[in-house]
Design a protein around this motif. Structure first.
Motif, PDB file in Angstrom:
ATOM      1  N   LYS A 186       0.803  -1.109   0.085  1.00  0.00           N
ATOM      2  CA  LYS A 186       0.209   0.135  -0.213  1.00  0.00           C
ATOM      3  C   LYS A 186       1.023   1.383  -0.118  1.00  0.00           C
ATOM      4  O   LYS A 186       0.059   2.753  -0.473  1.00  0.00           O
ATOM      5  CB  LYS A 186      -1.294   0.225   1.306  1.00  0.00           C
ATOM      6  CG  LYS A 186      -2.110  -0.898   0.946  1.00  0.00           C
ATOM      7  CD  LYS A 186      -2.770  -0.840   2.215  1.00  0.00           C
ATOM      8  CE  LYS A 186      -3.853  -2.099   2.660  1.00  0.00           C
ATOM      9  NZ  LYS A 186      -4.880  -2.543   3.446  1.00  0.00           N
ATOM     10  N   ALA A 232       1.052  -4.205  -6.367  1.00  0.00           N
ATOM     11  CA  ALA A 232       2.732  -3.830  -6.177  1.00  0.00           C
ATOM     12  C   ALA A 232       3.436  -5.354  -6.492  1.00  0.00           C
ATOM     13  O   ALA A 232       3.148  -6.256  -7.034  1.00  0.00           O
ATOM     14  CB  ALA A 232       2.218  -4.228  -4.480  1.00  0.00           C
ATOM     15  N   GLU A 276      -3.567  -3.126  -5.793  1.00  0.00           N
ATOM     16  CA  GLU A 276      -2.484  -3.193  -5.665  1.00  0.00           C
ATOM     17  C   GLU A 276      -1.386  -2.558  -6.604  1.00  0.00           C
ATOM     18  O   GLU A 276      -0.464  -1.385  -6.980  1.00  0.00           O
ATOM     19  CB  GLU A 276      -1.470  -2.032  -4.497  1.00  0.00           C
ATOM     20  CG  GLU A 276      -2.499  -2.237  -3.097  1.00  0.00           C
ATOM     21  CD  GLU A 276      -2.765  -1.032  -2.372  1.00  0.00           C
ATOM     22  OE1 GLU A 276      -1.872   0.374  -3.606  1.00  0.00           O
ATOM     23  OE2 GLU A 276      -4.117  -0.859  -1.493  1.00  0.00           O
ATOM     24  N   THR A 323      -4.952  -8.031  -1.983  1.00  0.00           N
ATOM     25  CA  THR A 323      -4.101  -6.769  -1.260  1.00  0.00           C
ATOM     26  C   THR A 323      -2.948  -6.040  -1.992  1.00  0.00           C
ATOM     27  O   THR A 323      -2.974  -5.653  -3.134  1.00  0.00           O
ATOM     28  CB  THR A 323      -3.474  -6.260   0.018  1.00  0.00           C
ATOM     29  OG1 THR A 323      -4.884  -7.336   1.111  1.00  0.00           O
ATOM     30  CG2 THR A 323      -2.947  -5.189   0.312  1.00  0.00           C
TER      31      THR A 323
END
Lengths: 334, 334, 334, 334
Positions: C84, C114, C112, C108
């Motif tokens: 995040k 990521a 994101e 998650t």
């Protein structure tokens, strides 16, 4: 005392044993039997022995022991016939493909108080014997985990596969016997996986060509066996035993102990490609051990019970593949 | 055709050849001769052959070939006697410790057009044969540099050392023969160093126990030989050949092909400790090659000339140590 | 582009990664975080970087990437926090001991977008990379059977065992990842056996110390894994892959490449005794690969999904032991 | 104490030492000197050090030690210059190609009581150190016979050969140093053979490409050295030492520790092909040993005298080839 032999079956393995018998001090080859006269004649000419029928051999007073090298379906009957005839019996593995038949056969042998040795030649390989001795003298402590790797250079003929009883009963059976020999404790559960990877035709015949097995004893010792019917680099036969104080392993045998180095690297020759050359010394030692047991009225180093137990492990492995679960050996032994 | 053999000398090496003859197809052991009746009887009983005197054997019509396994000083006389008697002759190395005597002996052999093979068994070792074949097929290109390592586990008895002719003529002679075999070109110069490191008594007897030799051919190929009379780890016999495209080497033989691993490390067994077990196959192959040459009236693979040249190299090496300079082989060959 | 790193956790593995980061071209170590100030200071002093709190690092504009080297229970939370925060994340295995938590975490990460790399350093070992490349170029044909042998010199502390998730999730997880990497096909079924052989206390803690696993893919490829927590001869890490045209294997690393020969035999030193020395190069290569992926916005070579799948295989193995049957991977993956 | 370094010469070996200095605890690279600015700049940029002239370095107060990595003809002058300047001196072998010049130089060093270490990196190779330690603890008894095998993958450029001083002074010099290190006793006599086998152009330049040497000590210990300028399989560096109780040997280093098996056999990768990768750890250990000696004002492990003696052995070997006889080392040492 000289042990006078007759060999039943003059095929590939019969010839191996004829050579072993004739080169073993204290053993003498008296007769060979084979339904194909020409095959029998070849052995008779090479080693200077008689050709006799199986019936004649059973009745021969000058024969002390027989080596059964005939096809598997005849083994149990012949064992019984010659046990009753008072001959010491050496029989190639397996006694039979049916556990029930094996049990019945062994009962007869027991009733006759006959001498029976089942041929698991690997126990008599000099390297494996040295490995076993290393364990026995406590050099690696308590045996804990064993890894057996056996790979054939290529598959047997389809015709043979059909009647072989399947890879577990035909090929892995040797590893099952080695596992029992080295674990020093009976196997409790069997887990197995089996695939067809080298030739779909083998699958069509209901068999597998690539298997892995995990054996576990009551105390938790484990042994893995990996088998395949194809290894490009030759006949692969390795043992590795891990103990509490260390490990011991036996190496493969090569065509020659040389190494060539060039810009591609360092190349050693492939492995011996055939079980008969790989285990030539083992076969000779095996017959010598049988002769020794017969001469001294001592127990044979590999027994009918060993044949039974190895077959039971094969049955359990197959059942594990079929049922997708761990099989207790007691389930198949009954 | 069967080659009928008599073996002269029933000692250690005579027994090796008796076994080799009796297990070689196409060869038959007819008789053994030895001044010690008991020794001769042992061979005769084991292999079922006659005991005859040397004179009887020379006169025996049923003997085609003899293997001379008697002490070195008798070799040249026996070669001449049996060459004249029309027998094919296999003789253990050396023909004689004197170059002049060897030359005279070989003249007689030539005059009689007799078959003579001198026993350099290493050329018949399966590994060394595989190494030689690797060279011959061009796998490593042109041979340039050779390293021969031969180490005995321990020295022979002092009594033997006294009459052996010294380490170069007794032990290195095998490496000289291997060097000539592999170099593919005659040696031009010999440089040698020699010490007494393992036992001063060996020096007292006028011999050495630790030597290095450099052989150089006319074209500049080189071969080093390292010998010692003591190696704690067994009978060390290695060959390494460097060529323009790569190298090939032959490994030692161990007591067993196993490896033990523990907190001290990974341990493989020592080497075979005796030349007879190490070269068991070589001795068998050697006799088979002789039988083949006799049967086919073909040249023997190792000749009297090979024996002569190996001895000349030994003489040159000794002279190099004595004179402290490089010796031309022509200086000793005359 | 230089990738600026912060390392979370200055313990044993954090120090390994600090060294790897500082010696990797294109990587720069900015900060270290650890609740124990002294431990953090040691790394900061050695490599000349800041000490910052995890919160500070998450807010640091001069940090591009973090390496999570904290205890396992913190991994998933930290991955999410830094994903995040827009940082590239390298996380030591495992993401979490709970499959559900791993799945949530990966969601998650995905949301994101990521960068996440999970640390399976064995894929970056030079020998194993050479082995993998041998397979990839088709040198051994189709992969059929794999044997993975991983043995620790000794068990971890009891305190660690308690929170490790058990041998399958802690130790075998590396082999599961290697198996997936080399099989080239997802695993379909898992069979496992597990025992306590080296220390009953390990059993008291609900764990095992000796296990074997058979993995089978849908097409029938098989992989066996053998693990133990005790090997007297060192840290044993071997891979052997059998293919249709041959096999390739990777050897162990020793303390030194020497060999001592005496009357006991030929002795090579034990294996390197610690995973950090054995895999020193692998850890360096791993960080370099992460830096490469971050610099080039390329996929990381080992992903969160790899972490998930290895954990699922561990869960399946444990379930196989508990249920005494072959477990479909789909059963645990849900 | 930190030892501040300047490196003279930014070529191949200068770069090796720059890397070694910067990664050695207790050492700091201050400056690099090279007549070619671009080459110097490359090192300065990589390791963040100054570029200075040799004169500037000699006058630099912030420089404690220099590593001389310039061409051979400059070595002796630079050693003298920096000995006089009060710097500790590490110099690549050889000090000079002329024994007389070496002796004069060492006198200056002695007069200045300067620290001098001559670079014989093999003594710092981890495997060779383990081998040496095996000898030193008495594991193989008294050293008796040594075999050194050093083969380059290929020859250096003709331009280098012209100024190299010849194979004995350029290549064998390393083996001469290793021989002295391991024999534990000075060499008494040298015998050598030398040929041109790989490239006649090398002969045209007055050099050889294939040599063998026998070194003998006063007590009779022997060492053979075999060198060639071509080995298809890589950079071959082996040591074997036979002692009264056994032997110890050091193995080569390969590109990867894998093995491929197929129908051609078992193939391991070629050797590392370059002395810098083969001896990477040795070069680092060597600088660390120098730093240690400088820091502690202790004797350097390899001295100017070691450089002198190795050169004398090279001169003796060459003379042996020229004169065709064994050369006493005292003849060349004067």
């Amino acid at each position: 005392m000289t042990v006078n032999f007759a060999i039943l079956g003059a095929g590939r393995i019969g010839q191996v044993h004829a050579k072993a018998v004739t080169s073993t001090p204290g053993a003498h080859l008296v007769a060979i039997a084979d339904p194909v006269t020409e095959t029998a004649k070849k052995v008779a000419d090479t080693y200077g022995c008689d050709i006799r029928s199986i019936e004649e051999i059973a009745a021969s007073e000058d024969v002390d022991a027989v080596a059964i090298c005939t096809p598997t379906p005849t083994h149990a009957d012949l064992i019984e016939q010659f046990a009753k005839a008072g001959k010491a019996v050496f029989c190639e593995k397996p006694v039979d493909l049916s556990l029930a038949r094996v049990k019945a056969c062994l009962k007869t042998v027991e009733a006759e108080a006959a001498i029976l040795m089942v041929g698991f030649q690997r126990r008599f390989d000099p390297d494996f014997m040295a490995l076993k001795q290393t364990i026995d003298v406590g050099r690696i402590g308590d045996v804990e985990m064993i890894t057996l790797t056996s790979r054939d250079p290529g598959p047997p003929p389809y015709e043979y596969i059909k009647v072989s009883g399947g890879i577990f009963r035909d090929m892995t059976i040797h590893d099952f016997d080695v596992a029992r020999w080295l674990l020093g404790e009976e196997v409790d559960t069997v887990q197995a996986a089996a695939s067809v990877l080298t030739d779909p035709k083998i699958g069509d015949l209901g068999d597998f060509d690539s298997i892995n097995v995990i054996l576990t004893t009551a105390s938790g010792k484990q042994c893995t066996i990996t088998n395949t019917r194809r290894a490009a680099y030759g006949y692969d036969q390795r043992i590795e035993v891990l103990g509490s104080k260390g490990s011991v392993s036996a190496e493969n045998h090569r065509e020659a102990n040389i190494e060539i180095a060039d810009d591609k690297g360092y190349l050693r020759p492939p492995l011996l490609n055939f079980f008969m050359s790989r285990y030539e010394n083992a076969y000779a030692n095996e017959i010598a051990a049988f002769v020794d047991a017969v001469s001294n009225r001592a127990p044979t180093p590999t027994t009918g019970q060993d044949g039974l137990m190895a077959l039971a492990l094969a049955d359990a492995a197959l059942k594990s593949v079929e049922d997708g679960r761990a099989i207790k050996l007691s389930e198949v032994l009954g």
